[in-house]
Scaffold this motif. Structure first.
Motif, PDB file in Angstrom:
ATOM      1  N   GLY A  59     -26.688  35.730   2.372  1.00  0.00           N
ATOM      2  CA  GLY A  59     -26.245  35.930   1.006  1.00  0.00           C
ATOM      3  C   GLY A  59     -27.240  36.763   0.217  1.00  0.00           C
ATOM      4  O   GLY A  59     -28.292  37.162   0.729  1.00  0.00           O
ATOM      5  N   ALA A  60     -26.923  36.994  -1.039  1.00  0.00           N
ATOM      6  CA  ALA A  60     -27.750  37.869  -1.872  1.00  0.00           C
ATOM      7  C   ALA A  60     -29.169  37.339  -2.026  1.00  0.00           C
ATOM      8  O   ALA A  60     -30.148  38.081  -1.878  1.00  0.00           O
ATOM      9  CB  ALA A  60     -27.094  38.041  -3.245  1.00  0.00           C
ATOM     10  N   ARG A  78     -20.372  21.852  -7.750  1.00  0.00           N
ATOM     11  CA  ARG A  78     -21.391  22.874  -8.025  1.00  0.00           C
ATOM     12  C   ARG A  78     -20.747  24.199  -8.426  1.00  0.00           C
ATOM     13  O   ARG A  78     -21.251  24.900  -9.305  1.00  0.00           O
ATOM     14  CB  ARG A  78     -22.306  23.054  -6.805  1.00  0.00           C
ATOM     15  CG  ARG A  78     -23.484  23.977  -7.056  1.00  0.00           C
ATOM     16  CD  ARG A  78     -24.373  24.072  -5.843  1.00  0.00           C
ATOM     17  NE  ARG A  78     -25.190  22.895  -5.648  1.00  0.00           N
ATOM     18  CZ  ARG A  78     -26.382  22.700  -6.183  1.00  0.00           C
ATOM     19  NH1 ARG A  78     -26.897  23.609  -6.992  1.00  0.00           N
ATOM     20  NH2 ARG A  78     -27.069  21.604  -5.930  1.00  0.00           N
ATOM     21  N   ASN A  79     -19.648  24.541  -7.798  1.00  0.00           N
ATOM     22  CA  ASN A  79     -18.969  25.791  -8.145  1.00  0.00           C
ATOM     23  C   ASN A  79     -18.346  25.718  -9.530  1.00  0.00           C
ATOM     24  O   ASN A  79     -18.322  26.713 -10.264  1.00  0.00           O
ATOM     25  CB  ASN A  79     -17.895  26.101  -7.104  1.00  0.00           C
ATOM     26  CG  ASN A  79     -18.485  26.513  -5.763  1.00  0.00           C
ATOM     27  OD1 ASN A  79     -19.676  26.802  -5.666  1.00  0.00           O
ATOM     28  ND2 ASN A  79     -17.664  26.520  -4.735  1.00  0.00           N
ATOM     29  N   ARG A  80     -17.832  24.558  -9.899  1.00  0.00           N
ATOM     30  CA  ARG A  80     -17.276  24.411 -11.244  1.00  0.00           C
ATOM     31  C   ARG A  80     -18.372  24.532 -12.296  1.00  0.00           C
ATOM     32  O   ARG A  80     -18.162  25.112 -13.364  1.00  0.00           O
ATOM     33  CB  ARG A  80     -16.545  23.075 -11.386  1.00  0.00           C
ATOM     34  CG  ARG A  80     -15.281  22.976 -10.534  1.00  0.00           C
ATOM     35  CD  ARG A  80     -14.383  21.835 -11.002  1.00  0.00           C
ATOM     36  NE  ARG A  80     -15.031  20.538 -10.930  1.00  0.00           N
ATOM     37  CZ  ARG A  80     -15.074  19.772  -9.844  1.00  0.00           C
ATOM     38  NH1 ARG A  80     -14.490  20.192  -8.725  1.00  0.00           N
ATOM     39  NH2 ARG A  80     -15.671  18.593  -9.860  1.00  0.00           N
ATOM     40  N   ILE A  81     -19.537  23.982 -12.005  1.00  0.00           N
ATOM     41  CA  ILE A  81     -20.664  24.116 -12.924  1.00  0.00           C
ATOM     42  C   ILE A  81     -21.009  25.590 -13.103  1.00  0.00           C
ATOM     43  O   ILE A  81     -21.197  26.078 -14.221  1.00  0.00           O
ATOM     44  CB  ILE A  81     -21.886  23.333 -12.406  1.00  0.00           C
ATOM     45  CG1 ILE A  81     -21.628  21.825 -12.490  1.00  0.00           C
ATOM     46  CG2 ILE A  81     -23.140  23.700 -13.195  1.00  0.00           C
ATOM     47  CD1 ILE A  81     -22.713  20.977 -11.846  1.00  0.00           C
ATOM     48  N   ASP A  87     -20.439  34.430   0.173  1.00  0.00           N
ATOM     49  CA  ASP A  87     -19.888  33.208   0.739  1.00  0.00           C
ATOM     50  C   ASP A  87     -18.522  32.943   0.103  1.00  0.00           C
ATOM     51  O   ASP A  87     -18.430  32.728  -1.111  1.00  0.00           O
ATOM     52  CB  ASP A  87     -20.839  32.039   0.460  1.00  0.00           C
ATOM     53  CG  ASP A  87     -20.421  30.767   1.166  1.00  0.00           C
ATOM     54  OD1 ASP A  87     -19.242  30.647   1.562  1.00  0.00           O
ATOM     55  OD2 ASP A  87     -21.272  29.869   1.320  1.00  0.00           O
ATOM     56  N   PRO A  88     -17.430  32.938   0.875  1.00  0.00           N
ATOM     57  CA  PRO A  88     -16.104  32.733   0.274  1.00  0.00           C
ATOM     58  C   PRO A  88     -15.940  31.367  -0.373  1.00  0.00           C
ATOM     59  O   PRO A  88     -15.115  31.202  -1.274  1.00  0.00           O
ATOM     60  CB  PRO A  88     -15.152  32.907   1.463  1.00  0.00           C
ATOM     61  CG  PRO A  88     -15.985  32.698   2.679  1.00  0.00           C
ATOM     62  CD  PRO A  88     -17.358  33.170   2.322  1.00  0.00           C
ATOM     63  N   LEU A 130     -18.986  26.527  10.135  1.00  0.00           N
ATOM     64  CA  LEU A 130     -18.039  25.754   9.340  1.00  0.00           C
ATOM     65  C   LEU A 130     -16.960  26.601   8.684  1.00  0.00           C
ATOM     66  O   LEU A 130     -15.996  26.066   8.143  1.00  0.00           O
ATOM     67  CB  LEU A 130     -18.785  24.969   8.255  1.00  0.00           C
ATOM     68  CG  LEU A 130     -19.742  23.870   8.760  1.00  0.00           C
ATOM     69  CD1 LEU A 130     -20.492  23.254   7.594  1.00  0.00           C
ATOM     70  CD2 LEU A 130     -18.966  22.806   9.523  1.00  0.00           C
ATOM     71  N   GLN A 131     -17.124  27.934   8.686  1.00  0.00           N
ATOM     72  CA  GLN A 131     -16.138  28.787   8.037  1.00  0.00           C
ATOM     73  C   GLN A 131     -15.988  30.088   8.813  1.00  0.00           C
ATOM     74  O   GLN A 131     -16.851  30.455   9.621  1.00  0.00           O
ATOM     75  CB  GLN A 131     -16.535  29.064   6.585  1.00  0.00           C
ATOM     76  CG  GLN A 131     -17.955  29.556   6.410  1.00  0.00           C
ATOM     77  CD  GLN A 131     -18.318  29.748   4.960  1.00  0.00           C
ATOM     78  OE1 GLN A 131     -17.798  30.646   4.311  1.00  0.00           O
ATOM     79  NE2 GLN A 131     -19.203  28.928   4.430  1.00  0.00           N
ATOM     80  N   GLN A 132     -14.891  30.779   8.555  1.00  0.00           N
ATOM     81  CA  GLN A 132     -14.599  31.995   9.300  1.00  0.00           C
ATOM     82  C   GLN A 132     -15.647  33.075   9.078  1.00  0.00           C
ATOM     83  O   GLN A 132     -15.868  33.928   9.937  1.00  0.00           O
ATOM     84  CB  GLN A 132     -13.223  32.522   8.912  1.00  0.00           C
ATOM     85  CG  GLN A 132     -12.068  31.626   9.369  1.00  0.00           C
ATOM     86  CD  GLN A 132     -10.718  32.203   9.024  1.00  0.00           C
ATOM     87  OE1 GLN A 132     -10.611  33.107   8.206  1.00  0.00           O
ATOM     88  NE2 GLN A 132      -9.666  31.673   9.645  1.00  0.00           N
TER      89      GLN A 132
END
Length: 321
Positions: free
Chosen positions: A25-26, A193-196, A183-184, A52-54
């Motif tokens: 990531g950045a 955390r994303n809502r924050i 990160d999608p 855990l993800q594509q």
């Protein structure tokens, strides 16, 4: 006060050789680039692939290409990050990452004996961590949020970007024409955390522009207070004994008794009692005035039991005292 990316990196003076935790990531890409340019030949990278993800393959490919371009040795570690009962997927993944970082660093990467590990969390991550702790009713350890430097297993761990806003890290990368993998899952608002980050941080920015600095000061105060409580707990545990003597515990104030019990359970058994469990344990200690008084209370993954004049913690799945 918040720092620019350049200021933070100028102040960063780790013991070398250094390993950078590289997600692709950045934030971690910027940290690796800056470290590799400052200490050529003294920096390695560790990429943990959770699978855990594509996008996991894309992250790994970016890390390999970046390290090849920077002439940095890269260790890729696949891990199985299945969550244990009562553990969130995020906690499981974080625990697996740290175990991989520690294992690789202790074993060495290639022929390099790692002295320090750098993680790329920044000021926005610190705010999110504090707000999550507040939302869960955390005590001082949670309110202290993330430390910028600590030692574990003979390795120095650093978070040199904790005073740098996230946008400043990305601005630094863009100014250099660098790329990273997004990160999608960062846009998934099912995660608190994303809502924050998406909904609460813009409001804080508008209403309290200096919130990163003021929140950091509050976390620093909490960390200092926690260190003081630790010193008191260490002294009290030496006085009440290990395992602790019930009568000696009864001589302490309720606050000091709770403090030393937490310290005993955590330091000796890796056990973190809930508030309700600790409160019930203290109630039983206060009521323990006869030889026949029985104590057996579930605490964490085991039980606290009275044995003669002392308390013992045991895990029935391993071995009872």
């Amino acid at each position: 006060m918040t720092h620019s990316f350049e200021q933070a990196m100028a102040a960063f003076r780790p013991a070398l050789p250094l390993a950078v935790a590289l997600s692709g990531g950045a934030d971690s890409s910027a940290l690796l680039i800056a470290c590799a340019e400052r200490w050529p030949g003294q920096v390695c990278a560790i990429h943990v692939n959770h699978g855990l993800q594509q996008a996991a393959g894309e992250f790994e490919a970016h890390c390999k290409a970046l390290c090849q371009r920077l002439n940095v040795l890269l260790a890729v570690q696949p891990v199985a990050a299945g969550a244990a009962p009562g553990q969130s997927p995020e906690e499981a993944a974080r625990s697996a990452r740290y175990k991989a970082f520690e294992s690789l660093s202790l074993d060495g990467i290639g022929q390099v004996a790692i002295q320090s590990i750098a993680l790329a969390q920044h000021a926005d991550d610190q705010v999110e961590t504090l707000l999550l702790a507040l939302s869960r009713g955390a005590g001082l350890p949670g309110l202290a949020a993330m430390p910028s430097h600590w030692q574990r297993a003979g390795i120095d761990w650093y978070r040199p970007l904790l005073r740098v806003p996230g946008r400043a890290v990305r601005d630094w990368l863009r100014a250099r024409g660098e790329t990273w993998v997004e990160d999608p899952s960062n846009g998934d608002l099912r995660f608190t955390r994303n809502r924050i980050r998406a909904q609460l941080m813009p409001v804080l920015e508008a209403q309290f522009p200096a919130f990163r600095d003021t929140f950091a000061r509050s976390s620093a105060h909490a960390a200092q207070a926690q260190w003081l409580l630790l010193e008191v707990a260490q002294g009290d545990l030496a006085a009440v004994g290990t395992p602790p003597q019930i009568r000696a515990l009864q001589q302490l104030s309720a606050a000091r008794q709770a403090n030393v019990l937490r310290h005993w359970l955590q330091s000796e058994h890796g056990c973190a009692p809930s508030a309700a469990q600790l409160q019930e344990l203290q109630r039983q200690i206060a009521a323990c005035t006869t030889r026949g008084h029985r104590i057996e209370i579930k605490v964490g993954g085991g039980f606290v039991r009275r044995s003669n004049d002392r308390l013992h913690w045991y895990n029935p799945r391993v071995l009872a005292p």
